[in-house]
Design a protein around this motif. Structure first.
Motif, mmCIF file in Angstrom:
data_model
loop_
_atom_site.group_PDB
_atom_site.id
_atom_site.type_symbol
_atom_site.label_atom_id
_atom_site.label_comp_id
_atom_site.label_asym_id
_atom_site.label_seq_id
_atom_site.Cartn_x
_atom_site.Cartn_y
_atom_site.Cartn_z
ATOM 1 N N ASN B 113 0.801 -1.078 0.003
ATOM 2 C CA ASN B 113 0.104 -0.136 0.116
ATOM 3 C C ASN B 113 0.861 1.180 0.049
ATOM 4 O O ASN B 113 0.584 2.271 -0.529
ATOM 5 N N ALA B 114 2.097 1.101 0.722
ATOM 6 C CA ALA B 114 2.812 2.348 0.786
ATOM 7 C C ALA B 114 3.512 2.596 -0.609
ATOM 8 O O ALA B 114 3.944 3.750 -0.813
ATOM 9 N N MET B 115 3.349 1.720 -1.566
ATOM 10 C CA MET B 115 4.018 2.000 -2.995
ATOM 11 C C MET B 115 2.897 2.585 -3.689
ATOM 12 O O MET B 115 2.751 2.804 -4.875
ATOM 13 N N GLN B 116 1.745 3.038 -3.034
ATOM 14 C CA GLN B 116 0.639 3.900 -3.995
ATOM 15 C C GLN B 116 0.010 3.059 -5.107
ATOM 16 O O GLN B 116 -0.168 4.037 -6.015
ATOM 17 N N PRO B 117 -0.248 1.910 -4.692
ATOM 18 C CA PRO B 117 -1.277 1.403 -5.953
ATOM 19 C C PRO B 117 -2.535 1.865 -5.836
ATOM 20 O O PRO B 117 -3.030 2.678 -4.737
ATOM 21 N N ASP B 118 -3.449 1.938 -6.919
ATOM 22 C CA ASP B 118 -4.594 2.625 -6.943
ATOM 23 C C ASP B 118 -5.709 1.418 -6.851
ATOM 24 O O ASP B 118 -6.742 1.528 -6.142
ATOM 25 N N LEU B 119 -5.497 0.206 -7.194
ATOM 26 C CA LEU B 119 -6.262 -0.874 -7.432
ATOM 27 C C LEU B 119 -5.464 -2.211 -6.909
ATOM 28 O O LEU B 119 -4.404 -2.341 -7.455
ATOM 29 N N LEU B 120 -5.971 -2.918 -5.991
ATOM 30 C CA LEU B 120 -5.271 -3.999 -5.653
ATOM 31 C C LEU B 120 -6.257 -5.217 -5.848
ATOM 32 O O LEU B 120 -7.165 -5.406 -5.249
ATOM 33 N N VAL B 121 -5.750 -6.234 -6.682
ATOM 34 C CA VAL B 121 -6.384 -7.255 -6.684
ATOM 35 C C VAL B 121 -5.920 -8.464 -5.916
ATOM 36 O O VAL B 121 -4.532 -8.829 -6.043
ATOM 37 N N VAL B 122 -6.877 -8.963 -5.123
ATOM 38 C CA VAL B 122 -6.305 -10.024 -4.119
ATOM 39 C C VAL B 122 -6.733 -11.353 -4.496
ATOM 40 O O VAL B 122 -7.992 -11.553 -4.387
ATOM 41 N N ARG B 123 -6.031 -12.328 -4.383
ATOM 42 C CA ARG B 123 -6.586 -13.855 -4.232
ATOM 43 C C ARG B 123 -5.802 -14.365 -3.115
ATOM 44 O O ARG B 123 -4.646 -14.350 -2.850
ATOM 45 N N HIS B 124 -6.763 -15.105 -2.066
ATOM 46 C CA HIS B 124 -5.847 -15.638 -0.937
ATOM 47 C C HIS B 124 -6.747 -17.140 -0.518
ATOM 48 O O HIS B 124 -7.750 -17.025 -1.029
ATOM 49 N N SER B 125 -6.107 -17.924 0.066
ATOM 50 C CA SER B 125 -6.680 -19.284 0.369
ATOM 51 C C SER B 125 -7.534 -19.208 1.564
ATOM 52 O O SER B 125 -8.190 -20.217 1.870
ATOM 53 N N SER B 126 -7.825 -18.121 2.232
ATOM 54 C CA SER B 126 -8.572 -17.889 3.356
ATOM 55 C C SER B 126 -9.832 -16.892 3.059
ATOM 56 O O SER B 126 -9.609 -15.869 2.510
ATOM 57 N N SER B 127 -10.944 -17.413 3.584
ATOM 58 C CA SER B 127 -12.315 -16.924 3.412
ATOM 59 C C SER B 127 -11.957 -15.269 4.242
ATOM 60 O O SER B 127 -11.591 -15.579 5.494
ATOM 61 N N GLY B 128 -12.495 -14.311 3.617
ATOM 62 C CA GLY B 128 -12.670 -13.291 4.393
ATOM 63 C C GLY B 128 -11.121 -12.215 4.383
ATOM 64 O O GLY B 128 -11.168 -11.165 4.618
ATOM 65 N N ALA B 129 -10.125 -12.962 3.446
ATOM 66 C CA ALA B 129 -8.983 -12.382 3.532
ATOM 67 C C ALA B 129 -9.145 -10.979 2.661
ATOM 68 O O ALA B 129 -8.484 -10.016 3.013
ATOM 69 N N ALA B 130 -9.846 -10.887 1.648
ATOM 70 C CA ALA B 130 -9.831 -9.730 0.595
ATOM 71 C C ALA B 130 -10.442 -8.457 1.794
ATOM 72 O O ALA B 130 -10.088 -7.509 1.734
ATOM 73 N N SER B 131 -11.568 -9.064 2.558
ATOM 74 C CA SER B 131 -12.234 -7.819 3.134
ATOM 75 C C SER B 131 -11.281 -7.568 4.337
ATOM 76 O O SER B 131 -11.246 -6.307 4.606
ATOM 77 N N LEU B 132 -10.390 -8.475 5.095
ATOM 78 C CA LEU B 132 -9.346 -7.881 5.859
ATOM 79 C C LEU B 132 -8.560 -6.903 5.400
ATOM 80 O O LEU B 132 -8.251 -5.704 5.862
ATOM 81 N N LEU B 133 -7.863 -7.254 4.160
ATOM 82 C CA LEU B 133 -7.100 -6.242 3.472
ATOM 83 C C LEU B 133 -7.850 -4.994 3.344
ATOM 84 O O LEU B 133 -7.119 -3.903 3.414
ATOM 85 N N SER B 134 -8.968 -4.962 2.907
ATOM 86 C CA SER B 134 -9.650 -3.838 2.460
ATOM 87 C C SER B 134 -9.696 -2.739 3.753
ATOM 88 O O SER B 134 -9.870 -1.423 3.399
ATOM 89 N N GLN B 135 -9.724 -3.332 4.928
ATOM 90 C CA GLN B 135 -9.620 -2.413 6.032
ATOM 91 C C GLN B 135 -8.306 -1.917 6.483
ATOM 92 O O GLN B 135 -8.416 -1.140 7.305
ATOM 93 N N LYS B 136 -7.234 -2.362 5.566
ATOM 94 C CA LYS B 136 -6.038 -1.861 6.103
ATOM 95 C C LYS B 136 -5.194 -0.923 5.277
ATOM 96 O O LYS B 136 -4.197 -0.661 5.326
ATOM 97 N N VAL B 137 -5.847 -0.820 3.946
ATOM 98 C CA VAL B 137 -5.245 -0.159 2.743
ATOM 99 C C VAL B 137 -6.139 0.940 2.362
ATOM 100 O O VAL B 137 -7.234 0.987 2.672
ATOM 101 N N SER B 138 -5.291 1.668 1.570
ATOM 102 C CA SER B 138 -5.954 3.098 1.216
ATOM 103 C C SER B 138 -6.559 3.052 -0.204
ATOM 104 O O SER B 138 -7.386 3.936 -0.703
#
Lengths: 430, 326
Positions: B113-138
């Motif tokens: 996130n500190a590298m200032q992406p505008d869009l972050l596409v996430v795939r992860h093996s745990s349910s809820g991982a994308a939601s968790l990430l979304s709470q921590k990035v801008s």
């Protein structure tokens, strides 16, 4: 070390051991309860007595919480004995029983001794320990049950880990019986529970969480009840959380088996929907159940089928909780919220106050033979003064525990601890 | 820079707003948003069929692909979608880098996130991982599959394929068949298709149907022929081979016999039936090659094409909401 005498006047005494709930006063000298005046006042008091005008607040026996984890020894970043003891004092809990699944596991007398000595130095609340039933709590070979009992451990348990091998469980039950020590066991079928992060049902299915059916609890409980019948031993069922297991429990008790049961304040207060958008503070072991199960558990506390309520205090630091749900550590801190959360059922007119207080005072104390949990002349002055109606907004970050993993974060509760007294010493004043 | 085809221009000029910062779950969407996304995606399909495919809608923006699980098709689909819209695209595969050294998901996300992406596409093996990430990035987070929970862009591309094939989605009978239990594709599709008025059925052995799935308001069938009878769409799901060796099903051959899609079973569906599969396929296990490769019934190739267009629609909609968007 017991401080100067304290007189509590103008309080509402709630003493489940004697069945009294009414106005009165109480005086403490030399660390013990010198007198309890039910319905009246203390009369003339000498000048060196500290007089506490309760203004109608509750005066209860200090709470006895028989299922508490700290991180000491082994993982002190989670919680130390001292931070847990401070949290307990702030929550009106005056006696705690530590779980044996520390690192190293409390499975031999020297570890029991080490913890009891550490705890004595802290001089806050009374700390007791439960010893492991099997070496390393691995469920394979019996631990030194007799020696640990001699060293002062209060009951025997492998904590969160069920003893899978029925032969081992049978031996633990019958061996412990000879030493008169109670065995606690966690009812959970290990195969159905393997890898589970939630209770099976529509919610877990929708959220894509690995889940365990509620009957995993009943399956193990039925085995344990059969073994209790076989061995004639006593058993404490560690956290009953489902309606179906309660049916088994009731049948066992109706049959006259020597079984008692606990449940956790979390399972009385939350259901699986509280997990919401993967809130890992609500990830518990056993997992939160359906609302039907929660209601059944509340009812079982009301009817006395479940005798003891525990905080199931299990600190987990942020780094263990701020993870994807299935990777996050289970457990919740609870020492500081146990009393106000329990009072909810009084405020909701679900369970009479005296019955609620019994589950966290004289019921666990009598079960473990502790000299605690009652307001009687000559008893140790372990007391909590509590404003029954004061509103409370739980802010997890402000809890005293080193770990802040409270599912009550943001909840509004009623019931504020004003003062906690252990052996006549004030250990917390709010 | 390319000229957008007329259809696309018209949609782009329509003023609709996509009011969300992230794209995490099909259940977060409403019917109007989905219709707009599908219209937009339709336009991108035309663009993608031109010789020159590049627009500058995301010019200057950075799209980061963060795939904790291996994926060729979804990752390249997002990569192409980003590039065709003019974004700079970076692919990260944390499996081989810092995450293996004990860095947590959130640490990785905060670092990126500190590298200032505008869009972050996430795939992860745990349910809820994308939601968790979304709470921590801008930046905006797009869920490209989280454990067994959701894969919302897959549901969107499936809806696009169906709408283009049938002209509508409301009233379609759709059978989702196979390993529903472990499938994020199934969960997203159930949510999206029901919202759009399709009649959804789940078909599979009881060991592969999620507990209490009947409460999703779907019919559940354990016999393939009954399950797909009269269906307009048969959507097959991938079953991982290691789950078929006596774990969730006794063997591959038994699974294929009862739950694999072949001509014989397909004959019970509606005459105009279309077959779908999110890929990659286990040929001869959940689907017969004969069916998969028959372009008169199979939409499987279409789905891949629609994937790029649907993702372009999602990226465009989210980018319009980004801070300092034009």
């Amino acid at each position: 070390m017991s401080g100067k005498p304290i007189a509590f006047t103008n309080v509402r005494l709630v003493d489940p051991a004697s069945g009294y709930d009414g106005p009165g006063a109480l005086i403490v000298t030399e660390g013990v309860i010198a007198d309890v005046v039910k319905g009246g006042d203390l009369g003339a008091l000498s000048r060196d007595v500290e007089v506490v005008d309760g203004k109608g607040a509750l005066l209860l026996p200090g709470l006895v919480d028989i299922r508490v984890k700290t991180g000491e020894p082994g993982t002190e970043t989670k919680e130390t004995l001292k931070s847990a003891a401070r949290a307990a004092a702030a929550g009106g809990v005056t006696s705690i029983v530590l779980q044996p699944d520390t690192d190293p596991v409390i499975d031999e007398p020297s570890v029991v001794d080490f913890i009891l000595r550490r705890a004595r130095d802290i001089e806050l609340v009374k700390v007791h320990v439960a010893g492991a039933a099997t070496k390393g709590a691995r469920g394979e070979r019996m631990a030194e049950i007799g020696l640990m009992t001699e060293a002062g451990c209060l009951y025997i348990s492998d904590a969160d880990r069920p003893i899978v091998d029925s032969k081992v469980m049978r031996r633990v039950l019958s061996y412990a019986k000879a030493f008169g020590v109670l065995v606690a066991h966690r009812p959970a079928d290990p195969w159905l529970s393997a890898g589970a992060a939630a209770s099976e049902g529509e919610f877990a299915s929708r959220m894509g969480l690995p889940s365990v059916p509620a009957i995993a609890e009943k399956i193990m409980l039925e085995r344990d009840l059969a073994l209790v019948e076989l061995t004639g031993s006593r058993l404490l069922v560690d956290q009953v959380t489902t309606a179906s297991a309660l049916e088994s429990l009731k049948r066992g008790r109706d049959k006259g088996l020597a079984i008692t049961a606990t449940t956790s304040i979390n399972h009385l207060s939350f259901n699986e929907i509280d997990i919401g958008d993967y809130r890992t503070f609500c990830k518990l072991d056993p997992p939160l159940r359906s609302e039907d199960d929660r209601q059944a558990v509340i009812e079982a506390v009301a009817t006395g089928l479940i005798q003891v309520v525990v905080s199931a205090h299990a600190p987990a630091p942020a780094e263990d909780k701020r993870l994807p749900y299935d990777e996050a550590a289970p457990g919740a801190v609870g020492l500081q919220t146990l009393l106000p959360a329990l009072l909810t059922f009084h405020h909701e007119d679900r369970i009479p106050l005296i019955d609620l207080i019994r589950t966290v005072t004289c019921a666990p104390a009598e079960l473990l033979g502790l000299e605690a949990g009652r307001l009687a002349k000559g008893a140790p002055a372990d007391l909590v003064l509590c404003d029954l109606n004061a509103p409370l907004l739980i802010d997890a970050d402000k809890l005293i525990s080193k770990s802040k993993n409270s599912p009550f974060d943001g909840r509004r509760l009623q019931g504020k601890v004003l003062r906690t007294v252990v052996d006549g010493r004030t250990v917390f004043a709010g | 820079m390319t000229t957008a085809p007329p259809g696309l221009n018209e949609v782009l000029q329509r003023t609709f707003s996509f009011p969300k910062r992230h794209f995490l779950s099909a259940t977060d969407l409403n019917e109007v948003e989905v219709a707009n996304l599908l219209d937009l995606a339709d336009g991108f399909v035309s663009l993608n069929r031109q010789t020159s495919k590049k627009l500058d809608l995301l010019k200057g923006r950075t799209l980061m692909n963060l795939f904790f699980e291996n994926s060729t098709r979804t990752q390249s689909s997002f990569e192409l979608a980003g590039k065709r819209l003019g974004a700079d695209v970076v692919n990260m595969s944390p499996r081989s880098s810092s995450i293996a050294k004990g860095e947590t998901l959130i640490d990785t996300a905060v670092t990126l996130n500190a590298m200032q992406p505008d869009l972050l596409v996430v795939r992860h093996s745990s349910s809820g991982a994308a939601s968790l990430l979304s709470q921590k990035v801008s930046c905006s987070v797009i869920n490209a599959g989280d454990g067994q929970h959701e894969h919302p862009t897959q549901a969107l591309l499936d809806a696009l394929s169906m709408r283009r094939s049938f002209g509508r989605i409301a009233g379609l009978k759709v059978a989702i068949c196979g390993d529903v239990l472990h499938s994020r594709v199934a969960r997203s599709n159930v949510a999206l298709l029901q919202m759009l008025g399709a009649e959804v059925r789940l078909v599979g052995p009881p060991t592969l149907i999620p507990a209490q799935a009947e409460r999703w308001n779907v019919a559940i069938h354990h016999r393939m022929r009954e399950g797909i009878a009269g269906c307009d769409v048969v959507m097959m799901l991938r079953l991982q081979l290691e789950r078929m060796d006596g774990v969730m099903a006794p063997s591959q051959r038994e699974y294929f016999r009862f739950f694999g899609l072949d001509r014989e079973k397909l004959a019970f569906a509606a005459p105009h039936v279309r077959v779908m599969h999110p890929g990659p396929m286990n040929r001869g296990v959940e689907i017969d090659s004969d069916v998969a490769d028959d372009l008169s019934v199979s939409l499987i190739q279409d789905q891949v094409e629609m994937g790029v267009a649907a993702r372009m629609a999602v990226l465009t909609s989210l980018a319009a909401r980004l801070e300092n968007a034009r």
